[in-house]
Write a protein that holds these residues in place. Structure first.
Motif, PDB file in Angstrom:
ATOM      1  N   UNK A   7       0.888  -1.239  -0.087  1.00  0.00           N
ATOM      2  CA  UNK A   7       0.321  -0.119   0.041  1.00  0.00           C
ATOM      3  C   UNK A   7       0.840   1.192  -0.130  1.00  0.00           C
ATOM      4  N   UNK A   8       2.083   1.233   0.710  1.00  0.00           N
ATOM      5  CA  UNK A   8       2.843   2.207   0.642  1.00  0.00           C
ATOM      6  C   UNK A   8       3.404   2.533  -0.645  1.00  0.00           C
ATOM      7  N   UNK A   9       3.658   1.641  -1.348  1.00  0.00           N
ATOM      8  CA  UNK A   9       4.251   1.634  -2.702  1.00  0.00           C
ATOM      9  C   UNK A   9       3.003   2.277  -3.817  1.00  0.00           C
ATOM     10  N   UNK A  10       1.784   2.063  -3.466  1.00  0.00           N
ATOM     11  CA  UNK A  10       0.837   2.374  -4.321  1.00  0.00           C
ATOM     12  C   UNK A  10       0.630   3.891  -4.093  1.00  0.00           C
ATOM     13  N   UNK A  11       0.831   3.904  -2.811  1.00  0.00           N
ATOM     14  CA  UNK A  11       0.467   5.505  -2.481  1.00  0.00           C
ATOM     15  C   UNK A  11       1.546   6.571  -2.989  1.00  0.00           C
ATOM     16  N   UNK A  12       2.886   5.987  -2.804  1.00  0.00           N
ATOM     17  CA  UNK A  12       3.852   6.902  -3.507  1.00  0.00           C
ATOM     18  C   UNK A  12       4.001   6.842  -4.935  1.00  0.00           C
ATOM     19  N   UNK A  13       3.632   5.843  -5.593  1.00  0.00           N
ATOM     20  CA  UNK A  13       3.381   5.835  -7.194  1.00  0.00           C
ATOM     21  C   UNK A  13       2.290   6.683  -7.718  1.00  0.00           C
ATOM     22  N   UNK A  14       0.982   6.635  -7.078  1.00  0.00           N
ATOM     23  CA  UNK A  14       0.061   7.625  -7.318  1.00  0.00           C
ATOM     24  C   UNK A  14       0.553   9.079  -7.174  1.00  0.00           C
ATOM     25  N   UNK A  15       1.221   9.127  -5.999  1.00  0.00           N
ATOM     26  CA  UNK A  15       1.614  10.830  -5.542  1.00  0.00           C
ATOM     27  C   UNK A  15       2.860  11.322  -6.717  1.00  0.00           C
ATOM     28  N   UNK A  16       3.690  10.535  -7.061  1.00  0.00           N
ATOM     29  CA  UNK A  16       4.704  10.952  -7.628  1.00  0.00           C
ATOM     30  C   UNK A  16       4.531  10.561  -9.342  1.00  0.00           C
ATOM     31  N   UNK A  17       3.413   9.924  -9.528  1.00  0.00           N
ATOM     32  CA  UNK A  17       2.782   9.862 -11.055  1.00  0.00           C
ATOM     33  C   UNK A  17       3.680   8.924 -11.820  1.00  0.00           C
ATOM     34  N   UNK A  64     -10.159   5.386  -5.095  1.00  0.00           N
ATOM     35  CA  UNK A  64     -10.846   5.107  -3.758  1.00  0.00           C
ATOM     36  C   UNK A  64      -9.719   4.425  -2.793  1.00  0.00           C
ATOM     37  N   UNK A  65      -9.117   3.403  -3.314  1.00  0.00           N
ATOM     38  CA  UNK A  65      -7.979   2.938  -2.540  1.00  0.00           C
ATOM     39  C   UNK A  65      -6.951   3.914  -2.124  1.00  0.00           C
ATOM     40  N   UNK A  66      -6.477   4.652  -2.997  1.00  0.00           N
ATOM     41  CA  UNK A  66      -5.464   5.616  -2.728  1.00  0.00           C
ATOM     42  C   UNK A  66      -5.968   6.772  -1.480  1.00  0.00           C
ATOM     43  N   UNK A  67      -7.369   7.141  -1.806  1.00  0.00           N
ATOM     44  CA  UNK A  67      -7.837   7.895  -0.627  1.00  0.00           C
ATOM     45  C   UNK A  67      -7.646   7.438   0.565  1.00  0.00           C
ATOM     46  N   UNK A  68      -8.108   6.138   0.769  1.00  0.00           N
ATOM     47  CA  UNK A  68      -8.278   5.418   1.993  1.00  0.00           C
ATOM     48  C   UNK A  68      -6.875   4.878   2.491  1.00  0.00           C
ATOM     49  N   UNK A  69      -6.202   4.477   1.697  1.00  0.00           N
ATOM     50  CA  UNK A  69      -4.825   3.843   1.985  1.00  0.00           C
ATOM     51  C   UNK A  69      -3.834   5.072   2.548  1.00  0.00           C
ATOM     52  N   UNK A  70      -3.905   6.369   2.007  1.00  0.00           N
ATOM     53  CA  UNK A  70      -3.114   7.402   2.593  1.00  0.00           C
ATOM     54  C   UNK A  70      -3.675   7.890   3.729  1.00  0.00           C
ATOM     55  N   UNK A  71      -4.897   7.699   4.432  1.00  0.00           N
ATOM     56  CA  UNK A  71      -5.380   7.975   5.488  1.00  0.00           C
ATOM     57  C   UNK A  71      -4.737   6.903   6.600  1.00  0.00           C
ATOM     58  N   UNK A  72      -4.831   5.621   6.008  1.00  0.00           N
ATOM     59  CA  UNK A  72      -4.348   4.619   6.961  1.00  0.00           C
ATOM     60  C   UNK A  72      -2.924   4.681   7.312  1.00  0.00           C
ATOM     61  N   UNK A  73      -2.209   5.159   6.271  1.00  0.00           N
ATOM     62  CA  UNK A  73      -0.574   5.227   6.459  1.00  0.00           C
ATOM     63  C   UNK A  73      -0.359   6.403   7.293  1.00  0.00           C
ATOM     64  N   UNK A  74      -1.129   7.595   7.071  1.00  0.00           N
ATOM     65  CA  UNK A  74      -1.028   8.663   7.789  1.00  0.00           C
ATOM     66  C   UNK A  74      -1.398   8.630   9.330  1.00  0.00           C
ATOM     67  N   UNK A  75      -2.434   7.885   9.551  1.00  0.00           N
ATOM     68  CA  UNK A  75      -2.564   7.308  10.956  1.00  0.00           C
ATOM     69  C   UNK A  75      -1.507   6.550  11.610  1.00  0.00           C
ATOM     70  N   UNK A  76      -0.925   5.631  10.898  1.00  0.00           N
ATOM     71  CA  UNK A  76       0.088   4.790  11.338  1.00  0.00           C
ATOM     72  C   UNK A  76       1.313   5.340  11.531  1.00  0.00           C
TER      73      UNK A  76
END
Length: 297
Positions: A7-17, A64-76
């Motif tokens: 999930x961390x990889x997915x979030x960074x891939x989306x953020x960095x494009x 949808x996954x990105x929006x929620x995964x980002x919240x999970x990672x931020x909370x962690x």
């Protein structure tokens, strides 16, 4: 690699494009990052990213996954910061960005010393004179010269950074030495500029107050060290922080121009996102950097 790491990889891939950029940010090969995305797609049975030769975007379910995964990672990360504050042992990754010249000369030497004192912390330093989106790029600490405008960030001033106009003796002998600010209009000014930069100007300190000077030059660059190199070669007049060119001034390779009306000093400090305010490792790093760098000016 765990599901959370994917999930961390997915979030960074989306953020960095980019899969390559996202993987590099997490110290993975493009193939490794791509495999993590494929694992997630296999897990959910859906496509998460639309890939073309030009750009990468999320599918509807991928967003949808990105929006929620980002919240999970931020909370962690917030939970980890709280736990670290109780344990008294800072740990984890600090992502740091700094301008090229300042980063090479002042920030980079600090990193090994800080990590030696805090062996559970990793520092990932990125150097660039281009503007970055600190929040979207997941930056924890950004060293900054100037006056920040983003109210979503915490600004901590370290000190004022004097700036100077400099040129090579050969250039001044050939083109003449400016005596007043208006003389700059007849000179080749070496400009630090990026794509879509606004109209360019220098702000000088005069007896009448600050004066905004519209300047021009036949070439520009997005790397301050390139401008210094051009100035040393006699190509024109550069406006640089004093710490970058003081050695050349003392050696006679560059001459200070208009010393009675120098450029406005830049504020030097660090920017951190609000979300990192309580992270002990970030607070410790900014305290360390402020203490060490203030002594350099």
């Amino acid at each position: 690699m765990s599901y959370l790491d994917s999930l961390r990889v997915f979030v960074r891939v989306v953020e960095l494009g980019s899969i390559t950029a996202g993987g590099r940010d997490l110290r993975l090969s493009p193939a490794g990052a791509s495999n993590r995305i494929k694992d997630l797609e296999s897990r959910f049975g859906v496509r998460l990213l639309n890939r073309t030769t030009r750009k990468l975007t999320t599918t509807e379910i991928g967003q949808v996954l990105y929006d929620n995964a980002r919240k999970v990672i931020a909370a962690l990360e917030e939970a980890e910061a709280v736990i670290a504050s109780y344990s008294g042992t800072p740990q984890g990754v600090i992502r740091v960005v700094a301008p090229l010249g300042l980063g090479r000369r002042l920030v980079a030497p600090l990193v090994p010393r800080f990590v030696a004192e805090n062996p559970e912390v990793e520092v990932r330093l990125r150097l660039s004179d281009r503007s970055v989106n600190i929040v979207e790029d997941g930056i924890d600490v950004a060293f900054f010269l100037g006056q920040p405008e983003d109210s979503a960030l915490i600004w901590r001033k370290i000190t004022d950074c004097p700036r100077v106009l400099v040129a090579a003796p050969e250039y001044l002998a050939a083109r003449g030495t400016p005596q007043v600010p208006d003389d700059l209009k007849a000179h080749n000014c070496l400009l630090l500029r990026f794509p879509r930069s606004p109209e360019y100007y220098w702000v000088l300190q005069t007896p009448e107050g600050r004066r905004k000077m519209m300047v021009a030059g036949r070439f520009d660059a997005d790397d301050g060290d390139v401008l210094i190199g051009w100035a040393l070669e006699g190509a024109g007049i550069a406006n640089r922080p004093r710490y970058e060119v003081e050695e050349h001034i003392q050696a006679g390779r560059l001459v200070e121009v208009l010393p009675e009306t120098p450029p406005l000093a830049a504020q030097f400090g660090v920017l951190t996102p609000h979300r990192q305010l309580q992270d002990p490792k970030v607070r410790l790093f900014t305290d360390f950097a402020a203490r060490e760098l203030k002594a350099r000016f």
